[in-house]
Design a protein around this motif. Structure first.
Motif, PDB file in Angstrom:
ATOM      1  N   TYR A 159       0.834  -1.214   0.000  1.00 46.51           N
ATOM      2  CA  TYR A 159       0.000   0.000   0.000  1.00 46.51           C
ATOM      3  C   TYR A 159       0.863   1.256   0.000  1.00 46.51           C
ATOM      4  O   TYR A 159       0.618   2.196  -0.775  1.00 46.51           O
ATOM      5  N   GLU A 160       1.887   1.270   0.828  1.00 46.78           N
ATOM      6  CA  GLU A 160       2.753   2.451   0.905  1.00 46.78           C
ATOM      7  C   GLU A 160       3.488   2.677  -0.410  1.00 46.78           C
ATOM      8  O   GLU A 160       3.635   3.829  -0.868  1.00 46.78           O
ATOM      9  N   LYS A 199       0.966   3.959  -3.144  1.00 44.68           N
ATOM     10  CA  LYS A 199       0.577   5.359  -2.928  1.00 44.68           C
ATOM     11  C   LYS A 199       1.591   6.313  -3.538  1.00 44.68           C
ATOM     12  O   LYS A 199       1.243   7.426  -3.951  1.00 44.68           O
ATOM     13  N   LEU A 235      -5.824   0.215  -4.733  1.00 46.26           N
ATOM     14  CA  LEU A 235      -4.638   0.583  -5.501  1.00 46.26           C
ATOM     15  C   LEU A 235      -4.076  -0.581  -6.311  1.00 46.26           C
ATOM     16  O   LEU A 235      -3.112  -0.394  -7.049  1.00 46.26           O
TER      17      LEU A 235
END
Length: 435
Positions: A292-293, A296, A351
């Protein structure tokens, strides 16, 4: 130990190659290649009554009739035969056996020749690769369990060929252990992609597709339908699988037995899901957040996987084994008291992208959420006391409207448990170029 289990899992017979090379075991029931009744009727000129006395045939164009057949032959819940609410497989959309109104095909030959393929075109092939206790009674040839040939061998090759959507229910350890590939082989997704013909199933339980036969002139006999079915159409050529649904139920997660409190204190005890890892990856419980990081920031995550760990990632299996998907759905269910954990999984999943051929990707398109009330007990609460203490319906204290999914309230009294279901949809789109 995990690696050895995974190796044995992927060594299974379902890994046989598709294509023209002979199968080590011949396909079952070769006599099922006989043409369906509709084709034999079409070969008999003038044998079918055109039913011009019926307004359905005299007033409605073919396109409208086809919409009617598709509506009538789409599966439905038989609400006169409700499952007991305490059954683990009973939930919205599965509150009763799924039926198909096949009697429509018995009304007359004119309807039959127009609609006999529709049940296979509009209804998904359902595969259950999860806990048998979550498995509803199987009575339809559209439903099966991998490795249980008797469940789906009833399908004739031409019927198998006209399925274009698949719905699979899977436990997380199966999902991360190769289930997406196994189910692809079960339905022959790659053979369909190549335009091959269906030959039914092998004894090992995989769909068997081969290159189309050629006529005396060396030309393929495969044809692409047209507006009307013709007696020369090759019904064995497989339709491409364009829709896949992956469903995980509340007890299918790695950490389903952990209480919400345990999840808040230890990341290993939280719900998590990441398409680019498998069961052998180290620090699996951290992969979702790391992914996720990275996403992003506009980058694909690097989990530092070795060659073996890169095998079996379900995200890459979608790319490799389902090349014709136009839509992908992830249906994720959990206990209402774990809703915040599922919400975080959803935020991460928004995402995710799945690159396909020719510059296309499956990208996040939308989300549907629902909550529903079940039984007071399902039997798995023993040893998991937090379920009885924290997952009871709280009479409006949780946000969201409770879905009405049963026609009556029999068995719903007491203190029902509350559940959350979130459906993420991914659509095939061409990737936008960065300027």
């Amino acid at each position: 130990m995990v690696r050895e289990f995974y190796r044995r899992f992927r060594r299974g017979p379902a890994r046989m190659e598709l294509g023209p090379s002979p199968s080590p075991t011949p396909p079952i029931s070769r006599n099922k290649e006989k043409a369906p009744l509709a084709m034999r009727l079409l070969e008999q000129s003038g044998s079918i009554n055109p039913q011009l006395g019926s307004p359905i045939f005299s007033n409605l164009p073919r396109e409208i009739r086809e919409l009617i057949w598709r509506f009538c032959l789409t599966r439905y819940e038989d609400l006169d035969s409700l499952y007991p609410i305490e059954s683990r497989f009973s939930r919205p959309g599965r509150s009763a056996p799924l039926r198909t109104a096949l009697d429509l095909l018995l009304t007359c030959q004119a309807i039959y020749v127009e609609a006999f393929l529709v049940p296979f075109e509009v209804n998904p092939f359902v595969v259950h690769d999860g806990d048998r206790q979550d498995l509803p009674p199987l009575g339809s040839s559209h439903q099966c369990i991998p490795g249980d040939l008797g469940r789906y061998e009833k399908l004739k090759p031409w019927q198998l060929a006209h399925i274009s959507s698949v719905e699979m229910t899977v436990q997380q350890f199966q999902l991360e252990g190769g289930s997406v590939e196994r189910v692809s082989r079960l339905v022959g997704a790659l053979g369909r992609h190549k335009g091959y013909e269906s030959r039914g199933f092998t004894l090992q339980g995989s769909a068997h597709f081969v290159p189309p036969r050629s006529n005396a002139d060396g030309h393929s006999e495969a044809q692409n339908g047209g507006d009307r079915l013709s007696s020369s159409q090759n019904l064995l050529v497989g339709r491409k699988i364009t829709s896949l649904t992956i469903r995980m139920l509340r007890t299918d997660w790695w950490a389903w037995t952990s209480s919400p409190q345990e999840g808040s204190e230890n990341p290993k005890e939280r719900l998590r899901l990441e398409p680019m890892v498998n069961t052998t990856a180290n620090n699996l419980y951290l992969a979702m957040t790391r992914g996720y990081e990275a996403r992003k920031e506009g980058a694909e995550p690097d989990f530092g996987l070795d060659g073996f760990e890169q095998e079996g990632r379900w995200g890459t299996q979608i790319i490799e084994y389902w090349p014709d998907l136009a839509t992908l759905e992830l249906v994720l269910e959990t206990f209402a008291c774990k809703e915040s954990q599922l919400d975080y999984v959803v935020e991460c999943a928004k995402l995710w992208t799945f690159p396909m051929e020719d510059g296309y990707h499956l990208v996040y398109e939308g989300l549907e959420s629902s909550r529903w009330l079940g039984a007071e007990s399902y039997g798995y609460e023993e040893g998991n006391s937090w379920i009885g203490e924290e997952n009871k319906h709280q009479n409006g204290k949780r946000n969201g409207t409770v879905a009405l999914w049963r026609p009556n309230s029999d068995g719903d009294d007491g203190s029902p448990q509350e559940f959350i279901m979130k459906t993420l949809r991914y659509q095939r789109k061409r990737k936008e170029r960065k300027l």
